[in-house]
Design a protein around this motif. Structure first.
Motif, mmCIF file in Angstrom:
data_model
loop_
_atom_site.group_PDB
_atom_site.id
_atom_site.type_symbol
_atom_site.label_atom_id
_atom_site.label_comp_id
_atom_site.label_asym_id
_atom_site.label_seq_id
_atom_site.Cartn_x
_atom_site.Cartn_y
_atom_site.Cartn_z
ATOM 1 N N ASN A 14 -16.743 11.500 -7.829
ATOM 2 C CA ASN A 14 -17.102 12.610 -6.940
ATOM 3 C C ASN A 14 -17.620 12.104 -5.597
ATOM 4 O OD1 ASN A 14 -16.347 14.753 -8.584
ATOM 5 N ND2 ASN A 14 -18.295 14.763 -9.687
ATOM 6 N N ILE A 15 -18.269 10.945 -5.608
ATOM 7 C CA ILE A 15 -18.709 10.340 -4.342
ATOM 8 C C ILE A 15 -17.489 9.970 -3.503
ATOM 9 C CG2 ILE A 15 -19.789 8.304 -3.296
ATOM 10 C CD1 ILE A 15 -21.807 8.353 -5.607
ATOM 11 N N THR A 16 -16.486 9.348 -4.145
ATOM 12 C CA THR A 16 -15.295 8.951 -3.384
ATOM 13 C C THR A 16 -14.562 10.174 -2.847
ATOM 14 O OG1 THR A 16 -13.732 8.969 -5.270
ATOM 15 C CG2 THR A 16 -15.024 6.973 -4.931
ATOM 16 N N LYS A 17 -14.646 11.271 -3.548
ATOM 17 C CA LYS A 17 -13.938 12.481 -3.149
ATOM 18 C C LYS A 17 -14.686 13.255 -2.070
ATOM 19 C CE LYS A 17 -11.784 16.617 -5.204
ATOM 20 N NZ LYS A 17 -12.452 17.669 -4.406
ATOM 21 N N ASN A 18 -16.009 13.249 -2.116
ATOM 22 C CA ASN A 18 -16.787 14.151 -1.264
ATOM 23 C C ASN A 18 -17.540 13.464 -0.120
ATOM 24 O OD1 ASN A 18 -16.103 16.359 -2.966
ATOM 25 N ND2 ASN A 18 -17.719 15.771 -4.400
ATOM 26 N N SER A 19 -17.794 12.185 -0.245
ATOM 27 C CA SER A 19 -18.569 11.499 0.789
ATOM 28 C C SER A 19 -17.741 11.281 2.054
ATOM 29 C CB SER A 19 -19.074 10.149 0.274
ATOM 30 O OG SER A 19 -19.752 9.439 1.301
ATOM 31 N N THR A 20 -18.401 11.237 3.185
ATOM 32 C CA THR A 20 -17.739 10.919 4.456
ATOM 33 C C THR A 20 -18.145 9.543 4.970
ATOM 34 O OG1 THR A 20 -19.515 12.006 5.703
ATOM 35 C CG2 THR A 20 -17.593 13.350 5.112
ATOM 36 N N ASN A 21 -18.896 8.798 4.148
ATOM 37 C CA ASN A 21 -19.380 7.476 4.521
ATOM 38 C C ASN A 21 -18.468 6.418 3.907
ATOM 39 O OD1 ASN A 21 -20.978 4.912 4.049
ATOM 40 N ND2 ASN A 21 -22.444 6.048 5.309
ATOM 41 N N VAL A 22 -17.765 5.664 4.759
ATOM 42 C CA VAL A 22 -16.793 4.687 4.279
ATOM 43 C C VAL A 22 -17.453 3.649 3.381
ATOM 44 C CG1 VAL A 22 -15.172 2.873 4.958
ATOM 45 C CG2 VAL A 22 -15.287 5.001 6.274
ATOM 46 N N GLU A 24 -20.173 3.902 1.560
ATOM 47 C CA GLU A 24 -20.570 4.496 0.284
ATOM 48 C C GLU A 24 -19.356 4.665 -0.631
ATOM 49 O OE1 GLU A 24 -23.553 8.062 -1.075
ATOM 50 O OE2 GLU A 24 -22.062 8.552 0.466
ATOM 51 N N ILE A 25 -18.240 5.114 -0.050
ATOM 52 C CA ILE A 25 -17.013 5.276 -0.830
ATOM 53 C C ILE A 25 -16.526 3.915 -1.324
ATOM 54 C CG2 ILE A 25 -14.600 6.004 -0.753
ATOM 55 C CD1 ILE A 25 -15.426 8.051 1.378
ATOM 56 N N TYR A 26 -16.574 2.923 -0.457
ATOM 57 C CA TYR A 26 -16.161 1.571 -0.833
ATOM 58 C C TYR A 26 -16.963 1.077 -2.029
ATOM 59 C CZ TYR A 26 -15.578 -3.509 -0.551
ATOM 60 O OH TYR A 26 -15.321 -4.823 -0.847
ATOM 61 N N ASP A 27 -18.273 1.253 -2.002
ATOM 62 C CA ASP A 27 -19.126 0.799 -3.100
ATOM 63 C C ASP A 27 -18.769 1.506 -4.402
ATOM 64 O OD1 ASP A 27 -20.454 -0.899 -1.396
ATOM 65 O OD2 ASP A 27 -22.136 0.479 -1.032
ATOM 66 N N SER A 28 -18.490 2.811 -4.329
ATOM 67 C CA SER A 28 -18.116 3.551 -5.537
ATOM 68 C C SER A 28 -16.762 3.091 -6.065
ATOM 69 C CB SER A 28 -18.089 5.051 -5.258
ATOM 70 O OG SER A 28 -19.395 5.565 -5.113
ATOM 71 N N LEU A 29 -15.816 2.842 -5.168
ATOM 72 C CA LEU A 29 -14.508 2.350 -5.594
ATOM 73 C C LEU A 29 -14.624 0.989 -6.263
ATOM 74 C CD1 LEU A 29 -12.276 3.336 -2.533
ATOM 75 C CD2 LEU A 29 -12.211 4.343 -4.822
ATOM 76 N N GLU A 30 -15.529 0.152 -5.748
ATOM 77 C CA GLU A 30 -15.738 -1.164 -6.355
ATOM 78 C C GLU A 30 -16.316 -1.015 -7.760
ATOM 79 O OE1 GLU A 30 -16.456 -5.057 -7.352
ATOM 80 O OE2 GLU A 30 -18.042 -3.551 -7.369
ATOM 81 N N ARG A 31 -17.206 -0.040 -7.945
ATOM 82 C CA ARG A 31 -17.796 0.182 -9.273
ATOM 83 C C ARG A 31 -16.806 0.856 -10.222
ATOM 84 N NH1 ARG A 31 -22.597 0.928 -6.064
ATOM 85 N NH2 ARG A 31 -22.133 3.144 -5.739
ATOM 86 N N LEU A 32 -15.776 1.483 -9.644
ATOM 87 C CA LEU A 32 -14.760 2.155 -10.455
ATOM 88 C C LEU A 32 -13.530 1.285 -10.695
ATOM 89 C CD1 LEU A 32 -14.782 5.776 -8.955
ATOM 90 C CD2 LEU A 32 -15.416 5.128 -11.288
ATOM 91 N N GLU A 152 -9.612 5.027 4.458
ATOM 92 C CA GLU A 152 -10.081 3.769 5.050
ATOM 93 C C GLU A 152 -10.694 2.865 4.001
ATOM 94 O OE1 GLU A 152 -13.114 2.287 8.624
ATOM 95 O OE2 GLU A 152 -12.471 4.398 8.514
ATOM 96 N N ALA A 153 -11.512 3.433 3.116
ATOM 97 C CA ALA A 153 -12.155 2.639 2.067
ATOM 98 C C ALA A 153 -11.123 2.093 1.084
ATOM 99 C CB ALA A 153 -13.194 3.483 1.331
ATOM 100 N N ARG A 154 -10.133 2.909 0.752
ATOM 101 C CA ARG A 154 -9.086 2.445 -0.164
ATOM 102 C C ARG A 154 -8.254 1.342 0.466
ATOM 103 N NH1 ARG A 154 -5.162 6.373 -2.460
ATOM 104 N NH2 ARG A 154 -4.753 4.575 -3.806
ATOM 105 N N LEU A 155 -8.008 1.441 1.755
ATOM 106 C CA LEU A 155 -7.267 0.387 2.439
ATOM 107 C C LEU A 155 -8.071 -0.909 2.432
ATOM 108 C CD1 LEU A 155 -4.743 -0.390 3.992
ATOM 109 C CD2 LEU A 155 -5.836 0.444 6.085
ATOM 110 N N MET A 156 -9.376 -0.806 2.548
ATOM 111 C CA MET A 156 -10.234 -1.992 2.521
ATOM 112 C C MET A 156 -10.149 -2.710 1.173
ATOM 113 S SD MET A 156 -13.589 -0.433 4.483
ATOM 114 C CE MET A 156 -14.661 -1.785 3.980
#
Length: 317
Positions: A14-22, A24-32, A152-156
């Motif tokens: 939900n963070i990756t879906k709703n956050s606008t902070n790259v 924060e999204i990057y950190d959640s994607l790394e944990r996922l 952007e976070a997914r591309l990173m």
């Protein structure tokens, strides 16, 4: 019953879906990272996504096609082209989104194609875009808005070779209540996840993977995994190695101008491309048809597709 680990994964999603902070999204994607999650957690994430989908959006029986995207060679939109051609045999919907790790995503291709449909034959134009039973849905249209920070976070993480949960949970999700799906997998490390989720959710699936790290059938060796009624069968499709040459790669590769992709599709339909390219496209179409015609050999379906493609009256309207 959702356990603690799964609840934590849903919160991260939900963070990756709703956050606008790259960041924060990057950190959640790394944990996922899917290599850090259990198969059960990934299955529950898919179920969570599907719980929000409007599964009655399409009333007729149909099939769909959804790849992982981001193949290493960055090919043209082969699966989208294959879905359009396959719509002349059965009801098929392509599901996709704008590009994240490629130059052009399927929705970019479709948008450009629609503006150039006047130059395509009726057999392709009307069936794929104007008649009920086949077409295209972006994730946005199905209720999953993609923010630019998420892209952007997914591309990173892609550039850092970090496994991406989005390349599994959305492609495997059945968002349209389809009778079966073709899933392309470019990274071999994702294949077991696709198998586990498809079996756990009792899906009829056909999973394809090219050893060139492409999420479609391509020249060379390809893995084809069929999961029908809980039965798993693995096989190989081997297109001649001599197909892997400079001309083949040049035609099948993305270019900076999306109109070049449209032009290549037109050449495929007109029979103005080489036989190796026509055969590659025909195999990708046949994989979609195999969802309906499960008892027919893939090579026989390829022959049917090839015959159809040669018989299309190319009279643009």
């Amino acid at each position: 019953m959702i356990n603690v680990k799964t609840r934590e994964a849903i919160d991260e999603f939900n963070i990756t879906k709703n956050s606008t902070n790259v960041g924060e999204i990057y950190d959640s994607l790394e944990r996922l990272r899917p290599d850090k999650l259990s198969s059960n957690t990934i299955v529950q994430l898919v179920r969570y996504i599907e719980s929000f989908a409007n599964k009655n959006i399409i009333s007729a029986q149909h099939y769909n096609s959804f790849g992982t995207g981001g193949d290493k060679i960055k090919t043209i939109n082969i699966s989208t082209i294959a879905s359009i051609i396959a719509s002349n045999f059965l009801n098929v919907y392509k599901v996709g989104t704008k590009a994240v790790t490629s130059i052009w995503g399927s929705s970019d291709f479709i948008k450009s194609l629609k503006s150039n449909l006047y130059q395509f034959p009726i057999a392709i134009r009307d069936k794929a875009f104007y008649q009920e039973g086949s077409g295209y849905f972006s994730l946005d249209e199905l209720g999953y808005l993609y923010s630019n920070p998420l892209r952007e976070a997914r591309l990173m993480i892609y550039r850092e070779s970090i496994p991406d949960i989005y390349k599994i949970i959305f492609p495997v999700s059945n968002l349209t209540n389809s009778s079966g799906q073709v899933n392309g997998v470019y990274c071999s490390n994702y294949i077991d996840h696709y198998i586990d989720v498809s079996i756990a959710l009792e899906r009829n699936s056909l999973i394809v993977h090219s050893t060139h790290e492409i999420d479609e059938i391509f020249a060379g060796r390809n893995l084809v995994i069929r999961i029908f009624n809980g039965r798993l069968v693995k096989s190989e499709v081997n297109l001649p190695e001599h197909y892997v040459n400079d001309d083949y790669f040049e035609f099948m590769s993305e270019s900076a101008d999306i109109k070049n992709h449209i032009s290549k599709f037109e050449k495929i339909l007109k029979g103005e491309c080489s036989e190796d390219i026509s055969l590659t496209i025909a195999y990708n179409v046949a994989c979609i048809l195999n969802l309906e015609y499960q008892d027919i050999l893939l090579d026989e379906l390829v022959d049917r597709v090839s015959t159809f493609m040669k018989s299309i009256p190319y009279v643009p309207v």
